[in-house]
Design a protein around this motif. Structure first.
Motif, PDB file in Angstrom:
ATOM      1  N   LEU A  46      51.406  44.858  31.217  1.00 17.38           N
ATOM      2  CA  LEU A  46      50.218  45.472  31.804  1.00 17.38           C
ATOM      3  C   LEU A  46      50.508  45.930  33.223  1.00 17.38           C
ATOM      4  O   LEU A  46      51.173  45.222  33.994  1.00 17.38           O
ATOM      5  CB  LEU A  46      49.061  44.480  31.834  1.00 17.38           C
ATOM      6  CG  LEU A  46      48.313  44.211  30.527  1.00 17.38           C
ATOM      7  CD1 LEU A  46      47.430  42.978  30.687  1.00 17.38           C
ATOM      8  CD2 LEU A  46      47.465  45.425  30.113  1.00 17.38           C
ATOM      9  N   SER A  98      48.691  47.542  36.984  1.00 21.80           N
ATOM     10  CA  SER A  98      47.530  47.154  37.791  1.00 21.80           C
ATOM     11  C   SER A  98      46.270  47.913  37.409  1.00 21.80           C
ATOM     12  O   SER A  98      45.159  47.510  37.792  1.00 21.80           O
ATOM     13  CB  SER A  98      47.840  47.372  39.270  1.00 21.80           C
ATOM     14  OG  SER A  98      47.989  48.758  39.555  1.00 21.80           O
ATOM     15  N   GLY A 113      45.336  48.382  34.284  1.00 21.22           N
ATOM     16  CA  GLY A 113      44.909  47.943  32.959  1.00 21.22           C
ATOM     17  C   GLY A 113      45.529  48.710  31.822  1.00 21.22           C
ATOM     18  O   GLY A 113      45.109  48.561  30.672  1.00 21.22           O
ATOM     19  N   PRO A 120      43.152  51.705  29.299  1.00 19.73           N
ATOM     20  CA  PRO A 120      42.316  50.517  29.065  1.00 19.73           C
ATOM     21  C   PRO A 120      41.363  50.641  27.880  1.00 19.73           C
ATOM     22  O   PRO A 120      40.833  49.628  27.409  1.00 19.73           O
ATOM     23  CB  PRO A 120      41.547  50.362  30.387  1.00 19.73           C
ATOM     24  CG  PRO A 120      42.432  50.994  31.410  1.00 19.73           C
ATOM     25  CD  PRO A 120      43.060  52.152  30.712  1.00 19.73           C
ATOM     26  N   SER A 149      47.414  34.784  35.727  1.00 15.02           N
ATOM     27  CA  SER A 149      46.828  35.198  37.002  1.00 15.02           C
ATOM     28  C   SER A 149      46.434  34.015  37.870  1.00 15.02           C
ATOM     29  O   SER A 149      46.172  34.172  39.066  1.00 15.02           O
ATOM     30  CB  SER A 149      45.610  36.090  36.755  1.00 15.02           C
ATOM     31  OG  SER A 149      44.591  35.381  36.059  1.00 15.02           O
ATOM     32  N   ASP A 165      45.804  39.480  31.179  1.00 11.46           N
ATOM     33  CA  ASP A 165      45.019  40.126  32.225  1.00 11.46           C
ATOM     34  C   ASP A 165      44.274  39.074  33.045  1.00 11.46           C
ATOM     35  O   ASP A 165      44.386  37.866  32.805  1.00 11.46           O
ATOM     36  CB  ASP A 165      44.088  41.186  31.629  1.00 11.46           C
ATOM     37  CG  ASP A 165      43.064  40.613  30.647  1.00 11.46           C
ATOM     38  OD1 ASP A 165      42.743  39.409  30.733  1.00 11.46           O
ATOM     39  OD2 ASP A 165      42.589  41.380  29.785  1.00 11.46           O
ATOM     40  N   LYS A 166      43.487  39.532  34.021  1.00 12.17           N
ATOM     41  CA  LYS A 166      42.805  38.604  34.915  1.00 12.17           C
ATOM     42  C   LYS A 166      41.670  37.866  34.231  1.00 12.17           C
ATOM     43  O   LYS A 166      41.171  36.863  34.766  1.00 12.17           O
ATOM     44  CB  LYS A 166      42.295  39.365  36.138  1.00 12.17           C
ATOM     45  CG  LYS A 166      43.425  39.880  37.027  1.00 12.17           C
ATOM     46  CD  LYS A 166      42.888  40.597  38.247  1.00 12.17           C
ATOM     47  CE  LYS A 166      44.036  41.095  39.116  1.00 12.17           C
ATOM     48  NZ  LYS A 166      43.551  41.817  40.325  1.00 12.17           N
ATOM     49  N   LYS A 223      45.820  41.775  20.512  1.00  8.13           N
ATOM     50  CA  LYS A 223      45.084  41.359  21.704  1.00  8.13           C
ATOM     51  C   LYS A 223      44.352  40.064  21.343  1.00  8.13           C
ATOM     52  O   LYS A 223      43.543  40.033  20.435  1.00  8.13           O
ATOM     53  CB  LYS A 223      44.070  42.412  22.149  1.00  8.13           C
ATOM     54  CG  LYS A 223      43.264  41.987  23.377  1.00  8.13           C
ATOM     55  CD  LYS A 223      42.281  43.065  23.818  1.00  8.13           C
ATOM     56  CE  LYS A 223      41.461  42.597  25.031  1.00  8.13           C
ATOM     57  NZ  LYS A 223      40.487  43.632  25.478  1.00  8.13           N
TER      58      LYS A 223
END
Length: 418
Positions: A137, A139, A141, A161, A348, A395-396, A412
Motif C-alpha cells: 500500500l 500513502s 491508499g 482505493p 501501523s 492499512d491504518k 482483503k
C-alpha cells in the motif's frame, strides 16, 4: 559405548536397545492444544496440492484449478523472450529431502481465529495465470500488486482505493521479472520490487517510471564493494529503516541454487545475507548467515524493520525461526516458531506480524514471538485460504491485504467493526 554419538529419535531407540531393552512404546504426538498464556488454541490441518499459479479466479474470489492442458485467457500476445532458467538447487541441505515425505503431505499447525476478520475479494487482475507473491500500500491508499505472470504480460499493477485498476507497468519499463518475489513502498511512495532469479531490485516511481536498478538482470553474484562489484544473489524482499536506508534480503537458502563451486569469481559465496544501502543505493554494510547456531540464518525470506528501534527482523523460513539484528548488523536474539516464517510486517501501531507461508495464516505476535492471534483458514483455495501466505500490507484501520504466491487472487481481510 565410548566414542559413539547418536542423534535424534534414532539415538533414543539405540540407547534403549543397547541398554538391554528390546523395545519401547511412544505416545503419538499431539494434534491439537488449548489456548495458553495469551496464545489461541492450535490444531493440525492437512496440506493442499500446490497449483503453482495455474488458477482461474472469478470475480468474488472463487478459484478453480484447470487441467494441465488448459491455456490461460490472455489480454494480448507475448512480446518478450523468456530468459534461461536459473540453476536448480543441487548441493544445499535445504534443497528438499529426496528420501522423506514431500511438503504437500505435511500436517500444518493452525491457530484458532479469534480476531474477528472477514474475507473479501474486491480486486480483479487481468485474466491469465500467475500467482501474486506480494502486495503493498502507498500513502494514498493505492494497492500495488506484483504477479508472476507469463512472459509478455504486465507483472506490476496499481489499484486505486476504490479497487479500480489504474496502472499496468509492462516489460518495456521493468523487463521480465524472473520469479517476481517481494515488494515494498518507501516514504516517497516509490515501489521497490525484487526478482529472485532475475537478480535485481528495481525502484519504480508512483507513476510507473523506472528510477533505479540494483544488480544486473539475469546475472546472479556476490556483492563486493571493495572491487566495485554490486551483484545480487536471490534477492527476495526489501525493507526500509526510519531514515530511509534500504535493506535487501537475499537467499532462499544457503547455496540454493548452489554457487560455491562456480567458476565465476564474482559468484562463489552462495550464503544468505542482508545488504544494507542508504536511500540512494550507496553501500553501507552486509552480514551473512550460515544456518548453524545462535544469530545464524539459512534464508532471508521475511524482512522487516521495527519502527520503534530500527532493529532488523529476518524470517528464516525453512528453519521456522525469526532472527533479530540491530540496524548495523549485530545479532540480538532468535525466536523459534511453530510455522514457516514466510514474511514479516509491522502494523501501523508498530506491532509485529508474520505470514505463515504454506500454513496459510497471518499471525499477530508479541516481541518474544508469542502468537497472539491468527487470520486465515489454512492451506487451500477456498474462502480465506492460501496456498502460500506471503508478503502483505495493512492499512491504518488494521485491514489486511494479501496475494497468494500460487494463486492469482488478492484477499482483503476486513477488521471487525470496519
Amino acid at each position: 559405548m565410548t566414542g559413539r554419538t547418536y542423534v535424534g529419535v534414532a539415538a533414543v531407540a539405540l540407547s534403549v536397545t543397547l541398554g538391554g531393552t528390546t523395545g519401547f512404546s511412544q505416545s503419538p504426538p499431539p494434534t491439537r492444544g488449548p489456548a495458553v498464556d495469551g496464545s489461541p488454541a492450535w490444531f493440525l490441518q492437512g496440506s493442499f496440492p500446490d497449483p503453482g499459479g495455474r488458477t482461474i479466479v472469478e470475480p468474488g474470489g472463487r478459484v478453480t484449478v484447470p487441467g494441465r492442458d488448459s491455456a490461460p485467457a490472455t489480454a494480448g500476445g507475448a512480446r518478450g523472450t523468456a530468459p534461461p532458467p536459473a540453476p536448480a538447487c543441487t548441493q544445499s541441505p535445504l534443497c528438499g529431502s529426496r528420501l522423506g515425505p514431500g511438503r504437500q503431505t505435511l500436517q500444518r499447525v493452525q491457530w484458532q481465529q479469534t480476531l474477528g476478520y472477514t474475507f473479501t475479494y474486491p480486486y480483479n487482475l487481468p485474466p491469465g495465470f500467475g500467482g501474486v507473491p506480494a502486495v503493498a500500500l502507498d500513502s494514498q491508499g493505492n494497492l500495488w500488486v506484483l504477479q508472476r505472470a507469463p512472459i509478455g504480460k504486465p507483472q506490476l499493477f496499481k489499484f486505486d482505493p476504490d479497487y479500480k485498476l489504474v496502472l499496468e507497468v509492462g516489460e518495456d519499463v521493468i523487463g521480465y521479472q524472473d520469479k517476481a518475489h517481494g515488494m515494498a513502498v518507501d516514504a516517497d511512495d516509490n515501489v521497490w520490487i525484487t526478482a529472485a532469479n532475475g537478480a535485481t531490485v528495481m525502484k519504480v516511481s508512483p507513476e510507473g517510471r523506472l528510477l533505479m536498478t540494483i544488480g544486473e538482470q539475469g546475472r546472479r553474484g556476490d556483492w563486493n564493494e571493495a572491487r566495485g562489484q554490486r551483484l545480487l544473489w536471490q534477492p527476495l524482499m526489501v525493507a526500509f529503516a526510519p531514515n530511509g536506508d534500504v535493506y535487501i534480503g537475499e537467499g532462499h537458502a544457503n547455496e540454493s541454487p548452489n554457487d560455491t563451486d562456480s567458476k565465476d569469481p564474482s559468484n562463489n559465496i552462495g550464503a544468505a545475507r542482508v545488504i544494507h544501502l542508504d536511500k540512494n543505493g550507496k553501500y553501507v554494510n552486509q552480514w551473512y548467515g550460515n544456518q548453524v547456531g545462535q544469530g545464524k540464518f539459512s534464508s532471508v525470506h521475511g524482512l522487516a524493520v521495527d519502527p520503534r528501534n530500527g532493529d532488523v527482523w529476518i524470517g528464516d523460513r525453512e528453519e521456522y525461526r525469526i532472527v533479530v539484528y540491530t540496524a548495523d548488523g549485530k545479532f540480538l536474539r532468535t525466536m523459534q516458531m511453530r510455522n514457516l516464517v514466510c514474511a514479516l510486517y509491522f502494523d501501523s501501531h508498530g506491532e509485529p506480524w508474520m505470514a505463515s507461508g504454506q500454513d496459510g495464516q497471518f499471525l499477530k505476535l508479541d516481541r518474544t514471538g508469542k502468537v497472539l492471534g491468527a487470520i486465515g483458514n489454512g492451506m487451500g483455495i477456498g474462502s480465506g485460504q492460501f496456498i502460500e501466505a506471503s508478503y502483505w500490507a495493512m492499512d491504518k484501520a488494521d485491514n489486511l491485504y494479501a496475494g497468494d504466491t500460487s494463486v492469482g487472487r488478492i484477499t482483503k481481510m476486513v477488521a471487525p467493526g470496519k
